[in-house]
Motif scaffolding. Structure first.
Motif, mmCIF file in Angstrom:
data_model
loop_
_atom_site.group_PDB
_atom_site.id
_atom_site.type_symbol
_atom_site.label_atom_id
_atom_site.label_comp_id
_atom_site.label_asym_id
_atom_site.label_seq_id
_atom_site.Cartn_x
_atom_site.Cartn_y
_atom_site.Cartn_z
ATOM 1 N N MET A 1 16.690 -18.342 2.525
ATOM 2 C CA MET A 1 16.186 -17.483 1.477
ATOM 3 C C MET A 1 16.999 -16.192 1.501
ATOM 4 N N THR A 2 17.449 -15.739 0.356
ATOM 5 C CA THR A 2 18.220 -14.501 0.294
ATOM 6 C C THR A 2 17.302 -13.304 0.447
ATOM 7 N N GLY A 3 17.910 -12.147 0.700
ATOM 8 C CA GLY A 3 17.125 -10.933 0.886
ATOM 9 C C GLY A 3 16.303 -10.571 -0.338
ATOM 10 N N ALA A 4 16.919 -10.680 -1.526
ATOM 11 C CA ALA A 4 16.209 -10.324 -2.755
ATOM 12 C C ALA A 4 15.044 -11.270 -3.015
ATOM 13 N N ALA A 5 15.244 -12.551 -2.779
ATOM 14 C CA ALA A 5 14.164 -13.519 -2.983
ATOM 15 C C ALA A 5 13.046 -13.293 -1.980
ATOM 16 N N SER A 6 13.405 -12.923 -0.774
ATOM 17 C CA SER A 6 12.402 -12.671 0.251
ATOM 18 C C SER A 6 11.553 -11.451 -0.104
ATOM 19 N N VAL A 7 12.190 -10.406 -0.578
ATOM 20 C CA VAL A 7 11.449 -9.205 -0.986
ATOM 21 C C VAL A 7 10.569 -9.524 -2.190
ATOM 22 N N ARG A 8 11.074 -10.318 -3.119
ATOM 23 C CA ARG A 8 10.285 -10.725 -4.280
ATOM 24 C C ARG A 8 9.021 -11.472 -3.841
ATOM 25 N N THR A 9 9.147 -12.298 -2.829
ATOM 26 C CA THR A 9 7.995 -13.032 -2.312
ATOM 27 C C THR A 9 6.951 -12.074 -1.740
ATOM 28 N N VAL A 10 7.392 -11.058 -1.027
ATOM 29 C CA VAL A 10 6.461 -10.058 -0.487
ATOM 30 C C VAL A 10 5.747 -9.336 -1.624
ATOM 31 N N VAL A 11 6.474 -8.989 -2.662
ATOM 32 C CA VAL A 11 5.871 -8.304 -3.811
ATOM 33 C C VAL A 11 4.818 -9.196 -4.468
ATOM 34 N N ILE A 12 5.079 -10.476 -4.564
ATOM 35 C CA ILE A 12 4.119 -11.406 -5.152
ATOM 36 C C ILE A 12 2.859 -11.495 -4.290
ATOM 37 N N VAL A 13 3.019 -11.542 -2.983
ATOM 38 C CA VAL A 13 1.860 -11.606 -2.082
ATOM 39 C C VAL A 13 1.029 -10.328 -2.196
ATOM 40 N N VAL A 14 1.688 -9.181 -2.220
ATOM 41 C CA VAL A 14 0.965 -7.905 -2.356
ATOM 42 C C VAL A 14 0.248 -7.852 -3.705
ATOM 43 N N ALA A 15 0.901 -8.310 -4.764
ATOM 44 C CA ALA A 15 0.265 -8.332 -6.081
ATOM 45 C C ALA A 15 -0.972 -9.232 -6.073
ATOM 46 N N ALA A 16 -0.888 -10.361 -5.397
ATOM 47 C CA ALA A 16 -2.044 -11.259 -5.300
ATOM 48 C C ALA A 16 -3.204 -10.584 -4.568
ATOM 49 N N LEU A 17 -2.891 -9.830 -3.507
ATOM 50 C CA LEU A 17 -3.945 -9.119 -2.780
ATOM 51 C C LEU A 17 -4.581 -8.027 -3.646
ATOM 52 N N VAL A 18 -3.775 -7.334 -4.428
ATOM 53 C CA VAL A 18 -4.304 -6.287 -5.310
ATOM 54 C C VAL A 18 -5.168 -6.909 -6.408
ATOM 55 N N ILE A 19 -4.728 -8.018 -6.974
ATOM 56 C CA ILE A 19 -5.516 -8.696 -8.006
ATOM 57 C C ILE A 19 -6.836 -9.191 -7.422
ATOM 58 N N ARG A 20 -6.785 -9.716 -6.207
ATOM 59 C CA ARG A 20 -8.006 -10.173 -5.535
ATOM 60 C C ARG A 20 -8.984 -9.014 -5.368
ATOM 61 N N THR A 21 -8.466 -7.855 -4.978
ATOM 62 C CA THR A 21 -9.318 -6.675 -4.819
ATOM 63 C C THR A 21 -9.904 -6.246 -6.164
ATOM 64 N N ALA A 22 -9.086 -6.261 -7.213
ATOM 65 C CA ALA A 22 -9.559 -5.845 -8.542
ATOM 66 C C ALA A 22 -10.652 -6.782 -9.056
ATOM 67 N N ILE A 23 -10.479 -8.074 -8.859
ATOM 68 C CA ILE A 23 -11.499 -9.028 -9.309
ATOM 69 C C ILE A 23 -12.792 -8.835 -8.527
ATOM 70 N N ALA A 24 -12.680 -8.617 -7.231
ATOM 71 C CA ALA A 24 -13.874 -8.385 -6.415
ATOM 72 C C ALA A 24 -14.587 -7.108 -6.852
ATOM 73 N N LYS A 25 -13.801 -6.084 -7.207
ATOM 74 C CA LYS A 25 -14.406 -4.819 -7.643
ATOM 75 C C LYS A 25 -15.115 -4.989 -8.984
ATOM 76 N N LEU A 26 -14.549 -5.810 -9.864
ATOM 77 C CA LEU A 26 -15.214 -6.056 -11.151
ATOM 78 C C LEU A 26 -16.531 -6.806 -10.955
ATOM 79 N N ARG A 27 -16.536 -7.732 -10.011
ATOM 80 C CA ARG A 27 -17.754 -8.509 -9.760
ATOM 81 C C ARG A 27 -18.820 -7.693 -9.047
ATOM 82 N N LYS A 28 -18.374 -6.859 -8.099
ATOM 83 C CA LYS A 28 -19.322 -6.061 -7.321
ATOM 84 C C LYS A 28 -18.695 -4.685 -7.091
ATOM 85 N N PRO A 29 -19.120 -3.679 -7.860
ATOM 86 C CA PRO A 29 -18.545 -2.343 -7.697
ATOM 87 C C PRO A 29 -18.717 -1.825 -6.265
ATOM 88 N N GLY A 30 -17.662 -1.206 -5.753
ATOM 89 C CA GLY A 30 -17.685 -0.663 -4.406
ATOM 90 C C GLY A 30 -17.108 -1.602 -3.362
#
Length: 89
Positions: A1-30
């Protein structure tokens, strides 16, 4: 895996974690504060930073900046695991 592709993968994982947090916050505030409460625990942050430092040093010779991105992600995940506070608080 090249460096750019590897960094892109990290960005995708972080985005998934942020989306997971946002969905949880919409379902249950706080709930976002509960999910990211490990960021206020000094012990968890120190252990996570130590893990990130070790992983970054080990990975730097092979992949450079991509290793740093993965190390930061791994450090954050280690910190969230080390935080032993019950999630209900």
């Amino acid at each position: 895996m090249t460096g750019a592709a590897s960094v892109r993968t990290v960005v995708i994982v972080v985005a998934a974690l942020v989306i997971r947090t946002a969905i949880a916050k919409l379902r249950k505030p706080g709930s976002a504060h509960k999910q990211w409460a490990f960021a206020t625990n000094p012990r968890a942050i120190c252990i996570g930073a130590g893990a990130a430092l070790v992983l970054g040093i080990i990975g730097w010779p092979s992949t450079g900046y991509a290793a740093v991105a993965w190390a930061v992600l791994a450090g954050a995940l280690v910190a969230s695991i080390v935080d032993h506070r019950p999630r209900g608080q």
